[in-house]
Design a protein around this motif. Structure first.
Motif, PDB file in Angstrom:
ATOM      1  N   THR A 105      -1.290 -26.445  28.170  1.00 46.47           N
ATOM      2  CA  THR A 105      -2.155 -26.622  27.079  1.00 46.47           C
ATOM      3  C   THR A 105      -3.212 -27.599  27.113  1.00 46.47           C
ATOM      4  OG1 THR A 105      -0.711 -28.260  25.971  1.00 46.47           O
ATOM      5  CG2 THR A 105      -0.297 -25.942  25.557  1.00 46.47           C
ATOM      6  N   HIS A 106      -3.522 -28.040  28.348  1.00 49.08           N
ATOM      7  CA  HIS A 106      -4.476 -29.055  28.654  1.00 49.08           C
ATOM      8  C   HIS A 106      -5.051 -28.578  30.135  1.00 49.08           C
ATOM      9  CE1 HIS A 106      -0.702 -30.142  30.407  1.00 49.08           C
ATOM     10  NE2 HIS A 106      -1.081 -30.973  31.248  1.00 49.08           N
ATOM     11  N   LEU A 107      -5.988 -29.388  30.537  1.00 43.97           N
ATOM     12  CA  LEU A 107      -6.378 -28.824  31.887  1.00 43.97           C
ATOM     13  C   LEU A 107      -5.563 -29.116  33.042  1.00 43.97           C
ATOM     14  CD1 LEU A 107      -9.337 -28.750  33.235  1.00 43.97           C
ATOM     15  CD2 LEU A 107      -9.326 -31.196  33.694  1.00 43.97           C
ATOM     16  N   TYR A 108      -5.761 -27.867  33.744  1.00 47.52           N
ATOM     17  CA  TYR A 108      -4.799 -27.588  34.875  1.00 47.52           C
ATOM     18  C   TYR A 108      -5.224 -28.794  36.084  1.00 47.52           C
ATOM     19  CZ  TYR A 108      -2.526 -25.356  38.849  1.00 47.52           C
ATOM     20  OH  TYR A 108      -1.745 -25.301  40.007  1.00 47.52           O
ATOM     21  N   HIS A 109      -4.257 -29.374  36.696  1.00 51.86           N
ATOM     22  CA  HIS A 109      -4.362 -30.055  37.738  1.00 51.86           C
ATOM     23  C   HIS A 109      -3.178 -29.415  39.057  1.00 51.86           C
ATOM     24  CE1 HIS A 109      -6.661 -33.228  35.921  1.00 51.86           C
ATOM     25  NE2 HIS A 109      -5.705 -33.047  35.082  1.00 51.86           N
ATOM     26  N   PRO A 110      -3.731 -29.162  40.314  1.00 51.59           N
ATOM     27  CA  PRO A 110      -3.098 -28.519  41.222  1.00 51.59           C
ATOM     28  C   PRO A 110      -1.942 -29.316  41.436  1.00 51.59           C
ATOM     29  CG  PRO A 110      -5.621 -28.273  42.009  1.00 51.59           C
ATOM     30  CD  PRO A 110      -5.318 -29.329  40.580  1.00 51.59           C
ATOM     31  N   MET A 111      -0.751 -28.622  41.797  1.00 53.24           N
ATOM     32  CA  MET A 111       0.545 -29.242  41.858  1.00 53.24           C
ATOM     33  C   MET A 111       0.721 -29.513  43.057  1.00 53.24           C
ATOM     34  SD  MET A 111       2.753 -26.676  39.262  1.00 53.24           S
ATOM     35  CE  MET A 111       1.884 -25.216  40.124  1.00 53.24           C
TER      36      MET A 111
ATOM     37  N   GLY B 166       1.772 -18.890  42.805  1.00 51.80           N
ATOM     38  CA  GLY B 166       0.761 -17.678  42.710  1.00 51.80           C
ATOM     39  C   GLY B 166      -0.649 -18.254  42.044  1.00 51.80           C
ATOM     40  N   GLU B 167      -1.552 -17.335  41.792  1.00 50.17           N
ATOM     41  CA  GLU B 167      -2.873 -17.848  41.366  1.00 50.17           C
ATOM     42  C   GLU B 167      -2.901 -18.362  40.060  1.00 50.17           C
ATOM     43  OE1 GLU B 167      -5.262 -14.232  41.805  1.00 50.17           O
ATOM     44  OE2 GLU B 167      -5.152 -14.178  43.864  1.00 50.17           O
ATOM     45  N   VAL B 168      -3.726 -19.125  39.384  1.00 51.69           N
ATOM     46  CA  VAL B 168      -3.720 -19.694  38.234  1.00 51.69           C
ATOM     47  C   VAL B 168      -4.430 -18.719  37.351  1.00 51.69           C
ATOM     48  CG1 VAL B 168      -5.107 -21.509  37.057  1.00 51.69           C
ATOM     49  CG2 VAL B 168      -4.288 -21.939  39.231  1.00 51.69           C
ATOM     50  N   ILE B 169      -4.022 -18.554  36.234  1.00 50.46           N
ATOM     51  CA  ILE B 169      -4.399 -17.568  35.103  1.00 50.46           C
ATOM     52  C   ILE B 169      -4.880 -18.509  33.960  1.00 50.46           C
ATOM     53  CG2 ILE B 169      -3.638 -15.958  33.651  1.00 50.46           C
ATOM     54  CD1 ILE B 169      -1.025 -15.544  35.226  1.00 50.46           C
TER      55      ILE B 169
ATOM     56  N   ARG C 231      -7.922 -21.980  21.582  1.00 49.40           N
ATOM     57  CA  ARG C 231      -7.519 -22.967  22.581  1.00 49.40           C
ATOM     58  C   ARG C 231      -7.512 -22.376  23.858  1.00 49.40           C
ATOM     59  NH1 ARG C 231      -4.668 -27.782  21.215  1.00 49.40           N
ATOM     60  NH2 ARG C 231      -4.069 -29.007  23.278  1.00 49.40           N
ATOM     61  N   ASP C 232      -8.009 -23.036  24.936  1.00 50.83           N
ATOM     62  CA  ASP C 232      -8.136 -22.875  26.347  1.00 50.83           C
ATOM     63  C   ASP C 232      -6.655 -23.138  27.007  1.00 50.83           C
ATOM     64  OD1 ASP C 232     -10.652 -22.058  26.366  1.00 50.83           O
ATOM     65  OD2 ASP C 232     -11.404 -24.004  26.574  1.00 50.83           O
TER      66      ASP C 232
END
Length: 481
Positions: A219-225, A234-237, A244-245
């Motif tokens: 529910t917030h900005l995605y950071h690479p794991m 997989g790919e980021v969706i 809301r983003d």
């Protein structure tokens, strides 16, 4: 100490010892059979206390704590709270990029709510106005089939109830702690279609399993794991819904490692090795997450032992165990098996039988067929041709006529078999004319045979030449010449 509780996964009353043997330690799984508040297993490995259920801190109801399993002491709580875990689930659809709440009722509940003119209500807080309000009617809800209702407004908490219930059920779809730290939510991918489309169900517990595909929703900005080779990523969706983003990524943990457990620990999850559960027989169809069984029993393969009222909601008499993980389970109504990530629902259904009249198909032969009406069709190497009334056709070995009555096949006409059967000397001469393969002749193979006059004369000629026709030899040995 409570000895019995209601298992919301198995939809059955279970005793504490059976629940412990079935590894039933999931949060929110058990309800007090007296007041329907949440209880949890205690003293499962204790030598000083018997295994029992206990309320969470803050509940000092003496009657509940003294409840030992007397069914007569169970109160008649609202139907909606009885199987609340089985009735309320959250889903995500990758094709629509929408979150939905799935609600399920059985036939009796739908009838009761319809008579009471009750509505399904979803709120974003305990006192808020309903975000969703849908009349519970048989025209809208089907028995034991989850109705997916899209959620249009973001909230950290959702309260679900019927309009007649005084206490809504609190559900969390997205996660954060008291300090406002945001955690991702995990959804178990259930069904995958073409083009990467899938449906995923929210994981309500804090336990994940290896070799199971999950969708992690941020529910917030995605950071690479920081996962390494121990995780398939997989790919980021990226998508937007409820104003809301969001970001999501499909993962599968191949094994437990320190780095994986560390990352999941930061998100308040833990990882365990998966179990396997498979329906071996009979063949069945999957309808709304249930396998429809038309027989009285089913054969299952599992990597764990089926524990009556521990990980399966049937008595021990209904389970017969064999070698190599195979078990035979008697199916009466709705049977549930659940342990770790392995989950299977078997639904007993009535086998449908269809009454019909047997239509006999006449087999006829003819050299020349004349159509008596327009319901005959000629089948040959060129395909199928309709025949008009009075049309005549010469049949061959590669053609036939099929006649239909009211759309049903009633007769098949093939060419008359007038082939002359060759025997004796005519058969021998035909073989010698068309089959030229020969081999060395040896009298030893024919001394014990009763030879016909034709065969004996041919054998004498072969003795002179030292050769015999291979096909003729076979026919003589079989007694055809």
């Amino acid at each position: 100490m409570q000895k019995k509780a209601y298992d919301t996964i198995l939809s059955d009353y279970v005793d504490a010892e059976s629940a412990a043997k079935g590894s039933g330690f999931e949060p929110y799984r058990y309800k007090c059979a007296c007041c329907w508040e949440e209880v949890h297993l205690c003293a499962a490995d204790s030598r000083n206390q018997a295994t029992h259920f206990r309320h969470r801190n803050g509940n000092n109801n003496v009657e509940c704590e003294n409840y030992l399993g007397n069914r007569n002491a169970i109160i008649n709580s609202a139907l909606f709270h009885r199987n609340v875990r089985d009735k309320i689930e959250f889903y995500f659809s990758n094709s629509t990029k929408l979150f939905s709440i799935g609600v399920k009722f059985d036939a009796d509940e739908i009838s009761t709510y319809e008579q009471d003119e009750a509505s399904l209500q979803v709120k974003t807080s305990y006192t808020a106005k309903p975000l969703i309000s849908i009349p519970i009617r048989s025209s809208r809800f089907y028995p034991n089939i989850s109705e997916l209702i899209p959620i249009s407004k973001f909230s950290w908490e959702y309260y679900v109830s019927s309009s007649n219930d005084s206490k809504p059920h609190k559900c969390e779809l997205f996660r954060k702690d008291k300090r406002g730290y945001l955690y991702p939510s995990f959804f178990k991918i259930q069904a995958q279609g073409d083009g990467g489309d899938f449906k995923a169900k929210l994981i309500r517990s804090d336990t994940l399993y290896t070799n199971t595909p999950y969708l992690i929703v941020f529910t917030h900005l995605y950071h690479p794991m920081s996962f390494q080779q121990d995780v398939k990523v997989g790919e980021v969706i990226s998508f937007k819904t409820m104003d809301r983003d969001f970001a999501g990524v499909v993962v599968a943990f191949t094994r437990k490692t320190a780095s994986v457990e560390h990352q999941l620990g930061l998100w308040k999850y833990k990882l365990e090795t998966n179990e396997t559960l498979t329906l071996v027989w009979p063949p069945s169809s999957l309808v709304n997450e249930s396998m429809l069984i038309c027989t009285d029993y089913a054969y299952l393969f599992s990597t764990f032992e089926l524990q009556a009222h521990g990980n399966i909601n049937v008595p021990s008499d209904n389970i017969e165990r064999f070698e190599n993980g195979i078990s035979k389970v008697s199916i009466n109504g709705r049977t549930k098996i659940y342990k770790k990530n392995a989950e299977l629902v078997l639904e007993k259904c009535k086998e449908t039988s269809y009454e019909y009249d047997v239509i006999s198909v006449a087999q006829e032969t003819a050299k020349n067929y004349v159509a008596s009406d327009v319901s005959a069709f000629l089948f040959n190497r060129s395909g199928v041709s309709p025949m008009s009334k009075g049309m005549s056709v010469l049949l061959t070995h590669c053609s036939e006529v099929r006649h239909y009555s009211y759309g049903y096949l009633d007769s098949i006409v093939t060419v008359a078999n007038d082939t002359v059967t060759l025997t004796g000397n005519r058969l021998l001469q035909d073989i010698l004319m068309y089959y030229k393969r020969t081999e060395a002749f040896n009298w030893a193979g024919y001394e014990s045979l009763e030879l016909s006059h034709t065969a004996f004369q041919y054998i004498e000629s072969c003795e002179k030449t030292g050769l015999i026709n291979s096909v003729a030899k076979h026919f003589i040995e079989e007694g055809w010449i």
